[in-house]
Design a protein around this motif. Structure first.
Motif, short mmCIF file in Angstrom:
data_model
loop_
_atom_site.label_atom_id
_atom_site.label_comp_id
_atom_site.label_asym_id
_atom_site.label_seq_id
_atom_site.Cartn_x
_atom_site.Cartn_y
_atom_site.Cartn_z
N LYS A 69 -10.32 21.50 5.95
CA LYS A 69 -11.56 22.31 6.22
C LYS A 69 -12.04 22.15 7.54
CE LYS A 69 -15.80 24.42 4.38
NZ LYS A 69 -16.83 24.19 3.42
N THR A 70 -12.14 20.75 7.79
CA THR A 70 -12.90 20.34 9.27
C THR A 70 -11.73 20.12 10.23
OG1 THR A 70 -12.71 18.22 8.49
CG2 THR A 70 -14.79 19.44 8.03
N ARG A 71 -10.50 19.98 9.67
CA ARG A 71 -9.31 19.97 10.71
C ARG A 71 -9.06 18.62 11.29
NH1 ARG A 71 -8.44 25.73 13.92
NH2 ARG A 71 -8.23 26.94 12.10
N SER A 72 -9.52 17.68 10.35
CA SER A 72 -9.43 16.17 10.85
C SER A 72 -8.07 15.64 10.10
CB SER A 72 -10.73 15.45 10.33
OG SER A 72 -11.02 15.83 8.89
N LYS A 73 -8.24 14.21 10.12
CA LYS A 73 -7.02 13.35 9.60
C LYS A 73 -7.06 13.52 7.99
CE LYS A 73 -6.16 10.39 13.64
NZ LYS A 73 -6.10 8.80 14.07
N THR A 74 -5.87 13.85 7.44
CA THR A 74 -6.00 13.68 5.98
C THR A 74 -5.95 12.35 5.56
OG1 THR A 74 -3.38 13.93 6.15
CG2 THR A 74 -4.82 15.95 6.00
N PRO A 75 -6.32 12.10 4.54
CA PRO A 75 -6.25 10.65 3.81
C PRO A 75 -4.80 10.37 3.55
CG PRO A 75 -6.89 12.37 2.21
CD PRO A 75 -6.92 13.15 3.47
N LYS A 76 -4.77 8.91 3.88
CA LYS A 76 -3.45 8.22 3.68
C LYS A 76 -3.39 7.75 2.16
CE LYS A 76 -3.80 6.47 8.26
NZ LYS A 76 -3.70 5.07 9.14
N TYR A 77 -4.17 7.37 1.30
CA TYR A 77 -4.07 6.87 -0.07
C TYR A 77 -5.30 7.49 -0.97
CZ TYR A 77 -5.74 3.51 3.07
OH TYR A 77 -6.25 2.63 4.14
N GLY A 78 -4.92 7.55 -2.13
CA GLY A 78 -6.09 7.86 -3.14
C GLY A 78 -6.07 6.46 -4.14
N LEU A 79 -5.68 6.76 -5.41
CA LEU A 79 -5.86 5.54 -6.13
C LEU A 79 -4.92 4.56 -5.90
CD1 LEU A 79 -5.60 8.01 -9.36
CD2 LEU A 79 -7.70 6.67 -8.68
N LEU A 80 -3.81 4.77 -5.07
CA LEU A 80 -2.86 3.55 -4.91
C LEU A 80 -3.74 2.53 -3.73
CD1 LEU A 80 0.49 5.62 -4.12
CD2 LEU A 80 -0.23 4.20 -5.91
N TYR A 81 -4.85 2.81 -3.27
CA TYR A 81 -5.41 1.97 -2.30
C TYR A 81 -5.67 0.81 -3.23
CZ TYR A 81 -8.88 -0.21 0.63
OH TYR A 81 -9.67 -0.84 1.42
N HIS A 82 -5.96 0.75 -4.52
CA HIS A 82 -6.32 -0.38 -5.45
C HIS A 82 -5.04 -1.28 -5.55
CE1 HIS A 82 -10.29 1.47 -6.00
NE2 HIS A 82 -9.59 2.39 -6.55
N SER A 83 -4.03 -0.81 -5.19
CA SER A 83 -2.82 -1.65 -5.43
C SER A 83 -2.81 -2.75 -4.27
CB SER A 83 -1.52 -0.94 -5.12
OG SER A 83 -0.19 -1.84 -5.09
N THR A 84 -2.19 -4.11 -4.95
CA THR A 84 -2.12 -5.26 -4.07
C THR A 84 -1.40 -5.10 -2.74
OG1 THR A 84 -0.48 -6.10 -5.26
CG2 THR A 84 -2.69 -6.87 -5.94
N PHE A 85 -0.40 -4.12 -2.59
CA PHE A 85 0.43 -3.96 -1.62
C PHE A 85 -0.36 -3.45 -0.45
CE2 PHE A 85 3.55 -3.57 -5.13
CZ PHE A 85 4.36 -4.56 -4.71
N ILE A 86 -1.26 -2.35 -0.73
CA ILE A 86 -2.05 -1.69 0.33
C ILE A 86 -3.03 -2.86 1.00
CG2 ILE A 86 -3.55 0.13 1.01
CD1 ILE A 86 -1.06 1.06 -0.20
N GLY A 87 -3.32 -3.96 0.25
CA GLY A 87 -4.34 -4.61 0.86
C GLY A 87 -3.54 -5.81 1.52
N ARG A 88 -2.55 -6.03 1.27
CA ARG A 88 -1.75 -7.09 2.18
C ARG A 88 -0.89 -6.29 3.36
NH1 ARG A 88 2.49 -8.52 -2.45
NH2 ARG A 88 3.80 -9.38 -0.56
N ALA A 89 -0.95 -5.08 3.47
CA ALA A 89 -0.37 -4.65 4.77
C ALA A 89 -1.32 -4.66 5.86
CB ALA A 89 0.07 -3.10 4.51
N GLY A 90 -0.79 -4.87 7.09
CA GLY A 90 -1.83 -4.53 8.23
C GLY A 90 -2.43 -3.18 8.27
N VAL A 91 -3.42 -3.30 9.35
CA VAL A 91 -4.15 -2.07 9.29
C VAL A 91 -3.28 -0.90 9.91
CG1 VAL A 91 -6.00 -0.87 10.78
CG2 VAL A 91 -6.16 -3.34 9.91
N LYS A 92 -2.24 -1.14 10.80
CA LYS A 92 -1.46 -0.02 11.19
C LYS A 92 -0.38 0.36 10.07
CE LYS A 92 -1.50 -1.53 16.17
NZ LYS A 92 -0.66 -2.15 17.09
N ASN A 93 -0.07 -0.55 9.29
CA ASN A 93 1.14 -0.13 8.51
C ASN A 93 0.49 0.03 6.86
OD1 ASN A 93 2.82 -1.06 10.06
ND2 ASN A 93 2.65 -3.11 9.80
#
Length: 463
Positions: A342-366
């Motif tokens: 609606k606001t033409r901004s950046k779309t989210p990169k993750y939803g429920l998968l954010y709680h996975s350990t892989f997302i926390g271990r990855a760097g900010v860029k990745n």
């Protein structure tokens, strides 16, 4: 002039009717609607050509299952082939049906045009209303009994209940787990505030909610603490230093004195909180067991709680398996997605998968990249769990290793193995497992036979 035939599927059997003056019916549709409720007027419009009753309830169920899925059953095919005019004359005929999918299957098999619009729905409504009067020897009571019996059988057949793969239980248990977490946090804050009037120093010594409730349940009045209370407190906390700190703080506490009635109520509340925490652990174990039986590969990949939340958000494991990886990636972030669109901004990169350990271990860029990759693997794992007959965790282990290798690739640049090679290797391991299972059972049977022969020989020698 074209002829209109109408097919009616009843719980008692198949019936084919011929509609007279079809061209006029289309023009005078209001008169047809009025004649539906009057049997005499409706008899002048509709004529029964053929009726084929079902020989058994099992046969009726098979036919209704096929018709509900838009498939032409053999019995109906033979019935229509014999009741309708010959194939050469079918070009001038039209068959009215209630279901367009069934009509497409009939027109393909019998080469007759089918219709489900115009006057056909009204004619079918009249047939349904007067069916017991149009068929000789059929009563209204017999019709209702047949409909009720077939309805129960059809409903029972459609509800496919399998004890080992029930995703509805997962949806309910993860919802209960989330609710318990909220309730335990709320009750823990309440007991902290309540008991802190009497023993305010305990909050700093025991920050954990569960341990705090256990300590409040055991201590009751702080003035009753002595050196004998050191061992029970050590067992509760698992730390003798903290237990000694509680004893020292109780002697120098600035808390107010509380009546025995208030302490009893605090203790009762603490018992309830401890029981809720224990029940939460049981539900967590139950969810882990269910996830291992329903979706073992998805559980191996992202864990039981994240996998259960994905299934719950999708509605079922089958629905999750049908989702593309792009939908799985943002599952749970629908509000943020529509706000971004609606606001033409950046779309989210993750939803429920954010709680996975892989997302926390990855760097900010990745984080976005690994989220997209993990969603792809989750989609593969859910499809394997949903549609495979043999339950195994080999695919989940391989997919998890792929995500680990992808994380290393982002850090070190080591190129991971291709997905097709990994899947081939997993398929080979599954095939080996299946081949080894019966092969291990055969030697045991042979050994038993040899032992039986030896026993018989010994018995014969003794005789």
């Amino acid at each position: 002039m074209s002829k209109l035939f109408v097919l009616y599927e009843h719980s008692a059997g198949f019936a084919l009717f011929r509609v007279s003056e079809f061209e006029e019916l289309a023009a005078f549709l209001p008169q047809v609607e009025e004649s539906v409720t009057d049997l005499q007027r409706f008899n002048s419009v509709v004529t029964l050509i053929a009726f084929q009753p079902f020989k058994s309830a099992v046969l009726a169920l098979e036919n209704i299952n096929a018709i509900s899925e838009g498939i032409l059953p053999e019995d109906l095919n033979l019935f229509l082939e014999g009741a309708l005019p010959k194939r050469k004359k079918r070009g001038k005929c039209t068959l009215g049906v209630s279901d367009p999918k069934l009509g497409a299957a009939i027109s393909e098999a019998l080469e007759i045009p089918c219709s489900h619009t115009g006057a056909v729905p009204e004619v079918l409504r009249g047939i349904r209303h007067h069916f017991h009067a149009l068929i000789k020897g059929l009563t209204l009571k017999a019709c209702s009994v047949a409909q009720l019996g077939l309805g129960h059988s059809y409903s029972r057949a459609r509800v496919k209940f399998n004890v080992h793969r029930v995703d509805n239980m997962i949806i309910q248990s993860i919802a209960l787990l989330d609710q318990l977490d909220k309730d335990i946090n709320t009750f823990s804050m309440r007991i902290r505030e309540w008991y802190s009037y009497h023993f305010p120093e305990l909050v700093a010594i025991v920050p954990d909610n569960h341990l705090y409730a256990k300590c409040a349940e055991h201590i009751k009045d702080r003035k009753s603490l002595s050196e004998e209370s050191l061992e029970p407190l050590t067992e509760i906390l698992g730390d003798s230093e903290k237990a000694q700190a509680i004893l020292d703080a109780a002697k120098m506490s600035m808390g107010m004195d509380i009546s025995p009635v208030d302490l009893i109520n605090i203790q009762m509340f603490a018992v309830r909180v401890v029981a809720l925490v224990n029940y939460r652990k049981q539900i967590s174990e139950y969810l882990h067991t269910k996830m291992n039986s329903v979706a073992p590969n998805l559980t191996t990949l992202v864990g039981d709680q994240v996998g259960a939340r994905l299934i719950s958000k999708a509605g079922s494991l089958t629905s999750l398996a049908k989702y593309p990886a792009s939908t799985v990636q943002i599952l749970g972030a629908e509000k943020a997605l529509f706000r971004a669109l609606k606001t033409r901004s950046k779309t989210p990169k993750y939803g429920l998968l954010y709680h996975s350990t892989f997302i926390g271990r990855a760097g900010v860029k990745n984080k976005g990249r690994i989220s997209r990759y993990l969603a792809n693997k989750c989609s593969i794992a859910s499809r394997i769990d949903c549609f495979s007959e043999n339950q195994t965790t080999i695919y989940g282990e391989k997919l998890r290793q792929q995500v680990e290798d992808r994380l290393k690739f982002y850090e070190t640049g080591d190129i991971p193995a291709k997905n097709i090679d990994v899947m081939k290797q997993a398929m080979q391991e599954v095939a080996l497992m299946q081949d080894q299972t019966p092969a291990e059972e055969e030697p045991k049977k042979k050994k038993k036979k040899k032992k039986d022969k030896q026993k018989k020989e010994v018995e014969a020698m003794e005789e």
